[in-house]
Design a protein around this motif. Structure first.
Motif: not given
Length: 650
Positions: A429, A431-433, A435-436, A563-565, A568
């Motif tokens: 992913h 976007l998720t990767s 941001i994390c 949540t979305f994350f 994490r």
């Protein structure tokens, strides 16, 4: 003066532009609201299906009809409704033309055929709350519906009836030495009232072996016998002999009101087979995919094998024995099973760190001591209750639940507490990767270590109680230590501002700004640490059931990780005290170094710079040796995953 005038002109033009944009946006929003009201009025005129929110049952007339189906079906058809759609392509330029533009658009909009949303009636699961009691209902005017439910759905603890303060006894009769229970004077036949050791009142029919709750009133009690007779009649139709002494029936009535069908009484029931230690029903018990905690399977995915379902139903059986503890059981056989379970769990905890036992070593030793104490006692009717009500003697029920969640006896059974039985999601992913990765770098990779600890405890949305307690003890130790460090650093920052060489009046100084930032981050670390400690005291040391509500959780952990994350998000929150303390130390070091280098001799600069280089080398050497950050490994994994994803798409 010229520059000031230019700035004022620029600000004036900017305000004019913002005002124009605001006016235009307000006009568009007003027009959209008008369209929406017109659209809802059309739907209301056409007869949009309405739902009665005061009832849990629905009338078939409220739903669209499906050919070849009575209650549910995927081929439901609904009549088309001509409803206007808000279409416009002209730009609104002034507020004076708002009303005229709306009228033109409303009159010129095309009429399109749009289907009415159709919601087919779904299976209504048994409520987990106490069913509403009926006072003064007439039995002939009501219809009954048989609904299967489970032992955990028995509404005993919620919405209890209140004391009637209008009934008071003003005297005690002379020579009164018998004290019958007169709370249910309408009991007839073989019905008798019993008091649970906790104090709850329940009713039992000795002839037909039927249980029900004592909160039943006289009006519903008249329908109780009819429901019981209907259940046994249906059992005879299905050629089932349920008259044995080891078969019991639990019935609970609740009334729902419907405008179409009137008053309707739902008869929730289940049968108990003490020989097989299981629950069963005369109807198919459907699984609602939207229910998690109220479902017999607790929302667990992949439940299909009958041998797997047996563990869930057996745990429901022990819950029934806890609620209605008057059935005599084989005491010696149960003690033998308990000893075997405790001995195996104790040996597993001693020899393995990945034990699946739901109890820790101290609890198992106390359970074994209690079992040895019960071994020499005579038979007692309330043995089952005493066996289950205390935390240390819930072993059979909790063990069955643990076997169910661990897929015991199947090829894909969980054998280690930190291993998942489901295939890991390896999709990349972006976007998720991204941001994390950015958050991990900003927080010194502390979320990554907390994420690994969480994944060892929150496995497949299930919690292992001993590991959960150890996890929270480690968190408390970490946050308590960070609170002490933050307090010391806050005192150091304030003392640094009081040094004579530090001129606070120079507010633009880099050293002063860095010190203020250090104080802000240290204070944030203290506040977050206090909040997390308070949260951990509420959820961490009570029980795993309150933290995760058995499995899967719908309370604390599910709320935090929903949540979305995902997980994490919780790992990032847990790492905030450490990360903000680190940033506070870094800004304090910047303030110190700035005040040293801004006005110092060559010898002082050389000595301080060499010391800084040595300390920095040691820090990075430790980071590299411990592989604390795993930066290059994570970057390589992310790039490799993205390349594989691109090749798969091509």
């Amino acid at each position: 003066m010229s520059s000031t005038r230019l700035i004022l002109m620029f600000l004036k033009r900017l305000c004019q532009a913002l005002a124009a944009l605001t006016t235009s946006s307000a006009q568009r929003l007003r027009i959209l609201v008008t369209y929406f009201r017109h659209f809802m009025a059309k739907l209301k005129i056409r007869g949009f299906p309405r739902r009665n929110t005061d009832s849990q049952t629905f009338s078939p007339a409220d739903y669209c009809t499906a050919p070849g189906s009575t209650s549910r079906g995927s081929g439901a058809r609904c009549p088309p409704v001509n409803s206007p759609l808000p279409l416009h392509s002209q730009q609104i330029t002034s507020a004076s033309t708002t009303s005229s533009t709306q009228n033109v658009l409303l009159s010129s909009m095309p009429t399109l055929s749009m289907p009415v949303p159709c919601i087919p009636p779904q299976f209504v699961p048994p409520p987990t709350f106490s069913p509403p009691q009926v006072h003064g209902a007439s039995a002939p005017n009501t219809t009954t519906k048989l609904v299967p439910f489970a032992a955990n759905d028995i509404s005993r603890y919620d919405y209890r009836p209140f004391v009637n303060t209008a009934h008071n006894r003003d005297r005690i009769p002379a020579l009164m030495r018998r004290f019958p229970n007169e709370s249910c004077p309408w009991l007839t036949g073989a019905w008798q009232s019993y008091v649970h050791p906790e104090g709850a009142l329940y009713l039992y029919d000795n002839c037909r072996h039927v249980f029900t709750e004592g909160t039943l009133d006289c009006s519903l009690f008249g329908l109780l016998d009819e429901c019981i007779d209907a259940l046994y009649s249906q059992a005879r139709i299905q050629s089932e002999d349920l008259g044995a002494s080891d078969i019991e029936l639990v019935v609970q009535l609740a009334q729902t009101d419907s405008e179409a069908e009137g008053a309707q009484v739902s008869c929730y029931y289940y049968f108990v087979d003490h020989t097989a230690r299981t629950l069963f029903w005369l109807h198919d018990r459907l699984r609602d995919p939207h229910q998690t905690t109220d479902d017999v399977f607790s929302g667990l995915r992949g439940v299909a094998d009958p041998s797997h379902i047996r563990y869930s139903l057996e745990s429901e059986y022990w819950t029934h024995c806890e609620f209605y503890p008057i059935h005599k059981m084989d005491r010696l056989k149960i003690i033998k099973e308990l000893r075997e379970l405790v001995m195996h769990a104790s040996a597993e905890i001693i020899t393995s760190d990945m034990s699946l036992s739901p109890f820790d070593a101290d609890e198992l030793s106390r359970i074994l001591e209690l079992i040895n104490h019960l071994k020499g006692r005579g038979s007692c009717i309330t043995f089952v209750y005493s066996l289950f009500r205390h935390h240390s003697v819930w072993l059979i029920y909790v063990s069955d639940r643990a076997k169910f969640f661990n897929f015991c006896g199947l090829p894909w059974a969980r054998l280690e507490a930190d291993k998942s039985v489901y295939e890991e999601d390896t999709k990349f992913h972006p976007l998720t990767s991204s941001i994390c990765l950015a958050l991990d770098a900003m927080l010194f990779w502390a979320p990554q270590s907390h994420l690994e600890d969480l994944r060892k405890v929150w496995v497949d949305e299930c919690i292992n109680t001993p590991r959960w307690k150890d996890f929270n003890k480690n968190l408390m130790t970490e946050w308590t230590g960070i609170t002490i460090y933050s307090t010391v650093m806050l005192a150091v920052d304030v003392s640094f501002l009081a040094v004579p060489n530090v001129n606070i009046s120079q507010s633009q100084s880099i050293g002063i700004i860095a010190t203020y930032l250090s104080i802000i981050f240290i204070t944030g670390s203290l506040i977050v640490s206090v909040l997390l400690v308070r949260q951990n005291q509420r959820y961490g040391f009570e029980s795993a059931d309150k933290a995760a509500s058995s499995c899967p959780s719908t309370d604390f952990l599910s709320h935090m990780t929903g949540t979305f994350f995902g997980v994490r998000a919780l790992a990032t929150v847990h790492s905030l005290p450490y990360a903000m303390l680190m940033w506070g130390m870094i800004y304090f070091a910047i303030a110190i170094l700035y005040n040293v280098f801004k006005s110092a001799t060559v010898a002082m600069v050389a000595s301080v710079a060499s010391g800084c280089v040595v300390v920095t080398m040691f820090i990075f050497w430790f980071i590299w040796a411990a592989r604390e950050f795993h930066l290059f490994e994570r970057l390589a994994k992310s790039i490799f995953s993205s390349v594989l994803a691109g090749d798969t798409r091509s």
